[in-house]
Scaffold this active site. Structure first.
Site: not given
Length: 461
Positions: A141, A246-247, A289, A294, A307
């Site tokens: 999004s 990020t990783e 979230d 996720n 996230d």
């Protein structure tokens, strides 16, 4: 030109509102035509035509929200987990299947559209990464995610915000309340002001990638060496206002986990429950979230969580109210619960809500947490529970409609619904009461995961 062909996001309120308005008008027209044109046909055929209209609307809804991205798409993601009654019961499965496509990916914009974003904030791409795959592996999004490798050899995931998405979100947040009122007769939940206010605050916070980077860095350190939870660490020197690096983690998504044997699904479900709900009670903060897109089930048996834009803290006093409320519900102590809610300001002075109504309201909202047996929550049960809490059409809501749940508690209830919505999507079950007793009653662990986590916490001090 579609979003997948590299077009920019429409950002004006008028243009974004027009897309939603056309969708609603099209669906209304379809249903009017079906109803008007089927007077002489059988009721069975009429129902078939209405069902087909609902399914076409679901496809259109997913397509429009996917192209719009921003806040509109975020609403679609929520509706794919917890059904709020937009379509008739006969069409709910088809509607959810279409919207579930928004969880993991939508048509990606071409990298040429997003490259200026990263280079304007961090510098030339070649100086940042040794290699960079221009094909996004996830498009959601707020932004798209790419795989890259740093000059020191680390595999990373690079999330880049869509150009113009902040303006688009502001436009969406103004339009959504108006649009959702068009469904008011069938979707009282979505039209509820508290619900919309919470969504507005949550989506706005997800635009702040610097805060998300700080959240994720702190959580990556907190869960370092955890036996079954992993938080990918950010690469802070490659992060900016609109870029989060990020990783990189690779593993099974929610749909793949749903195909695993029941014991393995249950194990993943327990990890999800411990991460989202357990952290609220143990650490007074939690990721808000929770949805199937996720988390990633890693080959080594850990679950990686992604996230952290929507991350919340609660005061110890508010957490103590949550804990005490759970204890009183488990004991079926309605009088004690009513006093607690009155002291916490949930019930107004001289409220006419009875102790029985307080207890019933809480049990209807989260009864699966208070049953001392194995419970596999079905998606429809999560939907019913959420509707019971916030829908004016239900008896449960009517008993509490004049009262006010403080914002921090409203948010924790939303997370509870989303967690069980996610758990139900992978077909997992568990004795949630026994697991939660660790943080509600300070009880000893009742599962192997609980034992492993207790040992880890003891070692970490």
């Amino acid at each position: 030109m579609t979003a997948g062909e590299g077009s920019a996001i429409a950002t004006s309120r008028v243009s974004r509102g027009a897309a939603l308005g056309k969708l609603a008008a099209k669906q209304t027209l379809r249903r009017v035509i079906v109803k008007a044109g089927t007077i002489a046909v059988s009721e069975t055929r009429r129902e078939q035509l209405l069902s087909q209209a609902d399914q076409r609307m679901a496809r259109d809804f997913a397509a429009v929200l996917g192209q719009m991205r921003g806040a509109a798409m975020k609403i679609g993601q929520l509706l794919s987990i917890v059904d709020l009654g937009i379509v008739d019961e006969r069409s709910q499965d088809a509607f959810r299947r279409q919207l579930s496509k928004l969880q993991n990916s939508v048509d990606a914009m071409r990298f040429d559209t997003l490259r200026p974003v990263i280079e304007s904030e961090l510098g030339p791409l070649e100086g940042l990464f040794a290699s960079f795959d221009p094909d996004a592996f996830a498009a959601a999004s707020i932004g798209q995610v790419y795989r890259a490798r740093t000059h020191d050899g680390r595999d990373v995931a690079v999330k880049i915000q869509y150009p113009g998405v902040r303006s688009a979100v502001r436009a969406d947040l103004k339009n959504l309340a108006l649009f959702l009122k068009m469904w008011r007769s069938t979707v009282p939940t979505v039209a509820a002001q508290d619900f919309l206010d919470e969504i507005t605050k949550g989506i706005s916070s997800e635009l702040d990638y610097r805060q998300e980077c700080a959240n994720q860095a702190r959580l990556a350190e907190r869960y370092r060496d955890h036996p079954f939870i992993h938080v990918p660490a950010p690469v802070e020197e490659l992060c900016s206002d609109s870029v989060l690096t990020t990783e990189y983690v690779d593993g099974m998504n929610a749909s793949q986990v749903a195909g695993l044997p029941a014991p393995e699904r249950d194990r993943v479900g327990e990890i999800i429950y411990r991460f989202y709900i357990g952290s609220l009670f143990r650490d007074c903060e939690f990721n808000g979230d929770a949805h199937p897109g996720n988390f990633v089930y890693l080959p080594d048996g850990r679950v990686a969580f992604l996230d952290f834009g929507l991350y919340k803290q609660m005061s110890p006093e508010a957490v103590a109210v949550e804990r005490r409320a759970a204890q009183l519900c488990s004991a079926a102590d309605g009088e004690g619960l009513r006093r607690l809610l009155e002291d916490a300001g949930v019930l107004k002075p001289n409220s006419m809500v009875t102790a029985e109504e307080c207890l019933q309201y809480t049990l209807d909202a989260a009864g699966w947490n208070f049953v001392d047996e194995y419970v596999a929550v079905e998606p429809i049960e999560v939907s019913s529970a959420m509707l019971g809490v916030v829908s004016p059409a239900t008896r449960t809501f009517q008993s509490m409609r004049s009262e006010r749940l403080p914002p921090e508690h409203l948010f924790s209830r939303r997370v509870d619904f989303l967690v069980f919505g996610t758990i139900s999507r992978i077909g997992a079950g568990g004795n949630w009461y026994r697991i939660a007793s660790e943080w509600i009653y300070d009880a000893p662990p009742s599962t192997p995961l609980g034992v492993a986590e207790a040992q880890w916490r003891a070692a970490r001090g």
